[in-house]
Write a protein that holds these residues in place. Structure first.
Motif, short mmCIF file in Angstrom:
data_model
loop_
_atom_site.label_atom_id
_atom_site.label_comp_id
_atom_site.label_asym_id
_atom_site.label_seq_id
_atom_site.Cartn_x
_atom_site.Cartn_y
_atom_site.Cartn_z
N ARG A 84 0.88 -1.21 -0.42
CA ARG A 84 -0.30 -0.24 -0.06
C ARG A 84 0.99 0.79 0.00
NH1 ARG A 84 -4.19 1.03 4.53
NH2 ARG A 84 -4.26 -1.92 4.30
N CYS A 85 1.53 0.66 0.92
CA CYS A 85 3.23 2.47 0.97
C CYS A 85 3.47 2.81 -0.51
CB CYS A 85 4.03 1.92 2.10
SG CYS A 85 4.05 1.99 3.46
N ASP A 86 3.31 1.79 -1.04
CA ASP A 86 4.08 1.48 -2.34
C ASP A 86 3.18 2.49 -4.27
OD1 ASP A 86 7.08 0.36 -2.07
OD2 ASP A 86 6.34 -1.38 -2.85
N HIS A 87 2.26 1.62 -3.86
CA HIS A 87 0.68 2.50 -4.71
C HIS A 87 0.57 3.78 -4.04
CE1 HIS A 87 -3.65 3.15 -5.55
NE2 HIS A 87 -2.47 2.55 -6.58
N GLN A 88 0.52 4.36 -2.54
CA GLN A 88 0.21 5.76 -2.24
C GLN A 88 1.72 6.40 -2.97
OE1 GLN A 88 -0.61 5.75 2.39
NE2 GLN A 88 -2.25 4.86 2.02
N GLU A 89 2.81 6.50 -2.78
CA GLU A 89 3.93 7.01 -2.66
C GLU A 89 3.55 7.45 -4.00
OE1 GLU A 89 8.52 7.85 -2.47
OE2 GLU A 89 8.01 5.69 -2.16
N LYS A 90 3.61 6.59 -5.40
CA LYS A 90 3.25 6.78 -6.63
C LYS A 90 2.38 7.54 -7.01
CE LYS A 90 3.29 2.36 -7.93
NZ LYS A 90 2.56 1.14 -9.55
N THR A 91 1.31 7.53 -6.88
CA THR A 91 -0.16 7.95 -6.75
C THR A 91 -0.30 9.90 -6.01
OG1 THR A 91 -1.70 6.55 -6.50
CG2 THR A 91 -2.65 8.42 -6.10
N ALA A 92 0.48 9.94 -4.16
CA ALA A 92 0.92 11.13 -4.04
C ALA A 92 2.32 11.88 -5.01
CB ALA A 92 1.77 11.54 -3.47
N LEU A 93 3.66 11.09 -5.79
CA LEU A 93 3.82 12.31 -6.46
C LEU A 93 2.91 12.56 -8.03
CD1 LEU A 93 7.44 10.02 -6.23
CD2 LEU A 93 6.96 11.96 -5.89
N ALA A 94 2.12 11.66 -8.00
CA ALA A 94 1.01 11.68 -10.02
C ALA A 94 0.06 13.24 -9.56
CB ALA A 94 -0.02 11.22 -10.50
N LEU A 95 -0.06 13.31 -7.90
CA LEU A 95 -1.12 14.90 -8.16
C LEU A 95 -0.10 15.34 -7.56
CD1 LEU A 95 -3.69 12.88 -4.56
CD2 LEU A 95 -3.47 14.01 -6.60
N ILE A 96 1.44 15.04 -7.33
CA ILE A 96 2.37 16.73 -6.69
C ILE A 96 2.63 17.27 -8.43
CG2 ILE A 96 4.32 16.99 -6.46
CD1 ILE A 96 4.40 15.18 -4.22
N GLU A 97 2.97 16.18 -9.32
CA GLU A 97 3.13 16.88 -11.05
C GLU A 97 1.63 17.50 -11.17
OE1 GLU A 97 2.90 15.12 -15.83
OE2 GLU A 97 3.20 13.40 -13.41
N VAL A 98 -0.14 16.91 -11.28
CA VAL A 98 -0.81 17.68 -11.39
C VAL A 98 -0.91 18.97 -10.16
CG1 VAL A 98 -3.39 17.78 -10.38
CG2 VAL A 98 -3.06 15.42 -11.45
N ALA A 99 -0.24 18.85 -9.38
CA ALA A 99 -0.42 20.35 -8.97
C ALA A 99 0.45 21.18 -9.63
CB ALA A 99 -0.59 20.70 -7.17
N GLN A 100 1.46 20.86 -9.76
CA GLN A 100 2.45 21.63 -10.49
C GLN A 100 1.88 22.58 -11.84
OE1 GLN A 100 5.69 18.75 -10.59
NE2 GLN A 100 6.57 19.82 -9.10
N VAL A 101 1.11 21.51 -12.78
CA VAL A 101 0.44 21.56 -13.68
C VAL A 101 -0.18 22.68 -13.69
CG1 VAL A 101 -0.52 20.62 -15.93
CG2 VAL A 101 1.47 18.94 -15.15
#
Length: 448
Positions: A201-218
């Motif tokens: 679950r940690c691995d999945h959460q971290e990948k998703t969190a990094l993708a959300l950060i990219e969303v925020a930047q865009v």
């Protein structure tokens, strides 16, 4: 009889519990509420009372029952909307051994727990909903409107709620899991099998969190005139996000104020599998569910169904242009949620208050706690000031104390009185009450 409620995470629970106290007061019942001192009061007394257990406090529950009191389990996590692994559900079911009644958010949770407890105790399960979700009705919008937020960020900011406290916990994954596994009610966290599922679950959460950060930047670049708010879960480490978006002047990372205060003025709300996505939908907002990677076991699967489905940044940009969810789609979500959340069709706080009043009918004795004396008050303040000082320590010790302070910062009487007043402005039929501060962070609320 006196009702007693200990809160765990203030910003998550306070509003709903204060609303519940008004309904209890409407039935003539006073309420003791606050932090750990609620249980201190209970365990040092022998008078019968109605204790609302939210965290499987076996020792306190047993003490209440031994003194002819009543224990009503009112879990603020809601048995995970019935999509937690079976071992975790079994853990929730253990509370049946030291409780009088278990209030469940919905019929599906009731069905799950009924299959895990002795058939002789299934009458202890009652579907009520949870009082906090009563406040998601449109009439409560003014209650959550925060002028400070609107003045700083406007009324059209994009809110990103994260819920990744497993991999990004304030205290660190290993330490957090080790701490939980030492608690009798959470020993499941110490088993190798469950820890392996947590790491996945940690691995999945971290990948998703990094993708959300990219969303925020865009989004920051696409809408330079709008503010982008990242609001981490109360258990998360905020710096994980702030360090990665520090070059964007219109991205703000904050845990300040409640999630609903942020939702109230947001132009759009983005989440992955967070309960706030459901809350935003019920509050009439444009909700975007971001799922760049397929959800795995341990995700809140029901929550991943709420909002405009977006699997990449491009789809988020398309869906951000919607002003709200189409009425037919919103109605579909309401129908799907109803079996899990009784609040969709009825008022939870009123139903729970009536249940408590029925128990109180059999015992008219009411014990009212008194304010602590000078020495007791001094001990509370010394503990609190010690936390403030220790929170400045570097490393894990400081993080642990900051985590505790984030869960329950200082609560002032004026804040309690103001919130009760604003709730009564929405529902004037609720009774006036008096508020007495017994000690730091602990209050007695009585019907007038």
């Amino acid at each position: 009889m006196l009702c007693a409620i200990q809160l765990e995470i203030l910003v998550r629970e306070l509003d709903g519990i204060l609303y519940q106290t008004l309904h209890l007061a409407a039935n003539g019942l006073p309420t003791l509420l606050g932090d750990r001192m609620v249980n201190e009061y209970i365990n040092n007394g022998n008078a019968p009372l109605i204790y609302f257990d939210s965290d499987q406090q076996e020792a306190t529950n047993s003490h209440v029952l031994k003194n002819d009191g009543v224990v009503i389990n009112l879990n603020c996590e809601g048995q995970g909307f019935a999509d937690d692994p079976i071992d975790m559900q079994k853990n929730f079911a253990k509370v049946i051994n030291h409780t009088t009644q278990i209030c469940l958010w919905g019929d599906r949770q009731k069905e799950m727990l009924a299959s895990l407890i002795p058939s002789s105790r299934t009458d202890a399960l009652i579907t009520t909903g949870y009082p906090s979700f009563d406040l998601l009705q449109p009439k409560f919008q003014p209650f959550y409107h925060n002028d400070t937020i609107s003045k700083q960020h406007g009324e059209d900011y994009i809110l990103i709620n994260t819920s990744f406290s497993m991999f990004n916990h304030e205290m660190g994954f290993d330490y957090y899991v080790k701490m939980l596994s030492k608690m009798d009610e959470w020993k499941i966290y110490g088993t190798p099998e469950y820890q392996e599922s947590l790491r996945q679950r940690c691995d999945h959460q971290e990948k998703t969190a990094l993708a959300l950060i990219e969303v925020a930047q865009v989004l920051s670049r696409k809408y330079p005139e709008r503010h982008i708010i990242i609001r981490p879960h109360p258990g998360e480490n905020s710096s994980y996000y702030s360090e990665k978006v520090k070059d964007h002047d219109n991205i703000f990372v904050t845990k300040k104020y409640s999630a609903r205060e942020w939702i109230a003025s947001a132009g759009a709300v983005i989440h992955h599998d967070c309960t706030t996505g459901m809350e935003a939908m019920l509050m009439g907002k444009n909700v975007i569910q971001f799922e760049p990677y397929k959800a795995i076991e341990g995700s809140a699967l029901l929550m991943t169904q709420i909002g405009h489905k977006s699997t990449c940044v491009t789809e988020v940009l398309q869906n951000i242009e919607h002003k709200t969810l189409p009425p037919d789609i919103r109605q579909k979500y309401l129908s799907e949620l109803a079996p899990y959340l009784n609040n969709i069709n009825s008022n939870a706080a009123g139903k729970i208050a009536q249940l408590a009043a029925q128990f109180a009918e059999s015992n008219k004795q009411t014990w009212l706690p008194k304010p602590l004396g000078l020495i007791g008050q001094a001990k509370c303040w010394r503990k609190y000031v010690s936390k403030l000082l220790r929170a400045r320590q570097p490393g894990r010790n400081g993080r642990k104390v900051r985590y505790a302070l984030n869960k329950f910062p200082r609560l002032r009487k004026e804040e309690v009185v103001e919130k009760l007043k604003r709730l009564r402005e929405v529902e004037p039929e609720l009774p006036e009450v008096s508020v007495e501060q017994l000690c730091l962070n602990t209050f007695l609320i009585k019907p007038l």
